[in-house]
Design a protein around this motif. Structure first.
Motif, mmCIF file in Angstrom:
data_model
loop_
_atom_site.group_PDB
_atom_site.id
_atom_site.type_symbol
_atom_site.label_atom_id
_atom_site.label_comp_id
_atom_site.label_asym_id
_atom_site.label_seq_id
_atom_site.Cartn_x
_atom_site.Cartn_y
_atom_site.Cartn_z
ATOM 1 N N ALA A 85 -19.491 6.649 1.728
ATOM 2 C CA ALA A 85 -20.849 5.885 1.671
ATOM 3 C C ALA A 85 -20.737 4.504 1.554
ATOM 4 O O ALA A 85 -21.790 3.828 1.791
ATOM 5 N N LEU A 86 -19.862 3.907 0.977
ATOM 6 C CA LEU A 86 -19.867 2.360 0.758
ATOM 7 C C LEU A 86 -18.983 1.572 1.595
ATOM 8 O O LEU A 86 -18.409 0.369 1.510
ATOM 9 N N GLY A 87 -18.305 2.609 2.781
ATOM 10 C CA GLY A 87 -17.633 1.833 3.859
ATOM 11 C C GLY A 87 -18.098 0.623 4.617
ATOM 12 O O GLY A 87 -19.192 0.662 4.506
ATOM 13 N N GLY A 88 -17.290 -0.420 4.637
ATOM 14 C CA GLY A 88 -17.731 -1.662 5.165
ATOM 15 C C GLY A 88 -18.606 -2.574 4.255
ATOM 16 O O GLY A 88 -19.198 -3.471 4.927
ATOM 17 N N LEU A 89 -19.164 -2.141 2.963
ATOM 18 C CA LEU A 89 -19.904 -2.990 2.371
ATOM 19 C C LEU A 89 -18.933 -4.301 1.772
ATOM 20 O O LEU A 89 -17.769 -4.290 1.458
ATOM 21 N N PRO A 90 -19.596 -5.304 1.521
ATOM 22 C CA PRO A 90 -18.933 -6.446 0.841
ATOM 23 C C PRO A 90 -18.614 -6.048 -0.485
ATOM 24 O O PRO A 90 -19.237 -5.311 -1.343
ATOM 25 N N ASN A 91 -17.522 -6.655 -1.148
ATOM 26 C CA ASN A 91 -17.198 -6.367 -2.359
ATOM 27 C C ASN A 91 -16.660 -4.860 -2.591
ATOM 28 O O ASN A 91 -16.421 -4.686 -3.646
ATOM 29 N N VAL A 92 -16.292 -4.146 -1.525
ATOM 30 C CA VAL A 92 -15.735 -2.941 -1.452
ATOM 31 C C VAL A 92 -14.404 -2.982 -0.656
ATOM 32 O O VAL A 92 -14.211 -3.384 0.466
ATOM 33 N N THR A 93 -13.256 -2.570 -1.270
ATOM 34 C CA THR A 93 -11.853 -2.544 -0.745
ATOM 35 C C THR A 93 -11.244 -1.112 -0.573
ATOM 36 O O THR A 93 -11.426 -0.831 -1.856
ATOM 37 N N GLU A 94 -10.935 -0.698 0.324
ATOM 38 C CA GLU A 94 -10.489 0.649 0.802
ATOM 39 C C GLU A 94 -9.032 0.574 0.827
ATOM 40 O O GLU A 94 -8.303 -0.099 1.484
ATOM 41 N N ILE A 95 -8.594 1.353 0.036
ATOM 42 C CA ILE A 95 -6.987 1.433 0.177
ATOM 43 C C ILE A 95 -6.312 3.021 0.145
ATOM 44 O O ILE A 95 -6.752 3.804 -0.906
ATOM 45 N N GLU A 96 -5.971 3.279 1.229
ATOM 46 C CA GLU A 96 -5.658 4.682 1.358
ATOM 47 C C GLU A 96 -4.355 5.228 0.849
ATOM 48 O O GLU A 96 -3.368 4.333 1.381
ATOM 49 N N TYR A 97 -4.137 5.969 -0.030
ATOM 50 C CA TYR A 97 -3.059 6.261 -0.770
ATOM 51 C C TYR A 97 -3.130 7.744 -1.331
ATOM 52 O O TYR A 97 -4.122 8.132 -2.059
ATOM 53 N N ASP A 98 -2.030 8.399 -1.426
ATOM 54 C CA ASP A 98 -2.057 9.719 -1.954
ATOM 55 C C ASP A 98 -1.166 9.625 -3.252
ATOM 56 O O ASP A 98 -0.060 9.104 -3.344
ATOM 57 N N LEU A 99 -1.846 9.887 -4.173
ATOM 58 C CA LEU A 99 -1.432 9.590 -5.751
ATOM 59 C C LEU A 99 -0.440 10.694 -6.061
ATOM 60 O O LEU A 99 -0.053 10.415 -7.216
ATOM 61 N N SER A 100 -0.221 11.512 -5.317
ATOM 62 C CA SER A 100 1.088 12.595 -5.725
ATOM 63 C C SER A 100 2.023 11.671 -5.348
ATOM 64 O O SER A 100 3.277 12.110 -5.608
ATOM 65 N N ASN A 101 2.276 10.702 -4.631
ATOM 66 C CA ASN A 101 3.494 9.952 -4.324
ATOM 67 C C ASN A 101 3.636 8.824 -5.654
ATOM 68 O O ASN A 101 2.982 7.681 -5.397
ATOM 69 N N ILE A 102 4.331 9.419 -6.381
ATOM 70 C CA ILE A 102 4.639 8.342 -7.697
ATOM 71 C C ILE A 102 5.750 7.245 -7.465
ATOM 72 O O ILE A 102 5.584 6.375 -8.131
ATOM 73 N N GLU A 103 6.709 7.592 -6.379
ATOM 74 C CA GLU A 103 7.727 6.633 -6.189
ATOM 75 C C GLU A 103 7.109 5.370 -5.640
ATOM 76 O O GLU A 103 7.711 4.343 -6.107
#
Length: 234
Positions: free
Chosen positions: A40-58
């Motif tokens: 819903a907030l995609g592309g808005l100023p002041n919003v940064t998207e980082i795609e990451y799977d948090l099961s990847n601990i390493e």
């Protein structure tokens, strides 16, 4: 300059409600999630998207470098796996849920608290669950959330002297996508235990998180705030 907040799992449900509220307060919001489909907030100023799977601990150290210095950490991401029973829970499933629901939040506290300590100011809010207090049919979900509650107490003590408050919430079932994994019978039985006869709304839970992350007095540190409408009154 806007203060910066990281919200894990901030793309939907409770996390999205938190992201929206923090954005409205003029924070720069960094959202970490597995995907951003229909965000819903995609592309808005002041919003940064980082795609990451948090099961990847390493690779969490690399993630922390990409995030950079932050003022607030909201460890919101989590999931449950009620399809598995205590006596039939694959090791791979155990590892994944413990990584996402416990190990990743703890490691992110370790990695991202350093700048907070340097500036003698910071807030961390962990999203646990009533499951960590009273038990849960998904045993490893309950174990992970109980661990996160305990980690909140530990890090409140470790970081409090550096001006960093660490608190936690323990909501009961909330009206989010997670409920698709619960049976209708279980949902019906739970609603009988709350005075309002309904699940919490994401916005209700988000208000508590935002308060702990912003306006909460610093003397409130290391606590777990129950959000369960008398289903576990204590």
């Amino acid at each position: 300059m806007s203060k910066r907040v990281l919200v894990t799992g901030g793309n939907k449900g409770i996390g999205l409600a938190v992201s929206q509220a923090m954005l409205a307060l003029d924070y720069e919001v960094i959202v970490v999630a597995r995907d951003f489909k229909d965000f819903a907030l995609g592309g808005l100023p002041n919003v940064t998207e980082i795609e990451y799977d948090l099961s990847n601990i390493e690779n969490l150290e690399q993630l922390a470098k990409e995030v950079g210095n932050i003022d607030i950490l909201i460890n919101n991401a989590g999931f449950m796996q009620p399809k598995y029973t205590y006596d039939n829970y694959p090791n791979e499933a155990k590892e994944k849920i413990m990584n996402v629901d416990l190990h990743a939040p703890v490691e992110l506290m370790n990695l991202l608290c350093e700048n907070m300590k340097k500036q003698k100011n910071g807030r961390i809010v962990n999203v646990a669950s009533i499951a960590g207090q009273i038990g849960h049919p998904d045993v490893w979900y309950g174990i992970a959330k109980a661990g996160l509650i305990n980690a909140t107490k530990i890090y409140g003590k470790l970081l409090g002297a550096h001006g960093v408050s660490v608190n936690c919430i323990a909501p009961s079932p909330t009206e989010t996508d997670m409920q698709k994994d619960n049976s209708e019978q279980r949902k019906k039985e739970f609603k009988k235990t709350v005075s309002s006869g309904r699940f919490a709304q994401p916005e209700e839970v988000a208000k508590a998180i935002v308060w702990l992350a912003t306006e909460c007095p610093v003397y409130i540190n290391g606590i777990t705030l129950d959000i369960n409408d008398c289903s576990y009154a204590r």
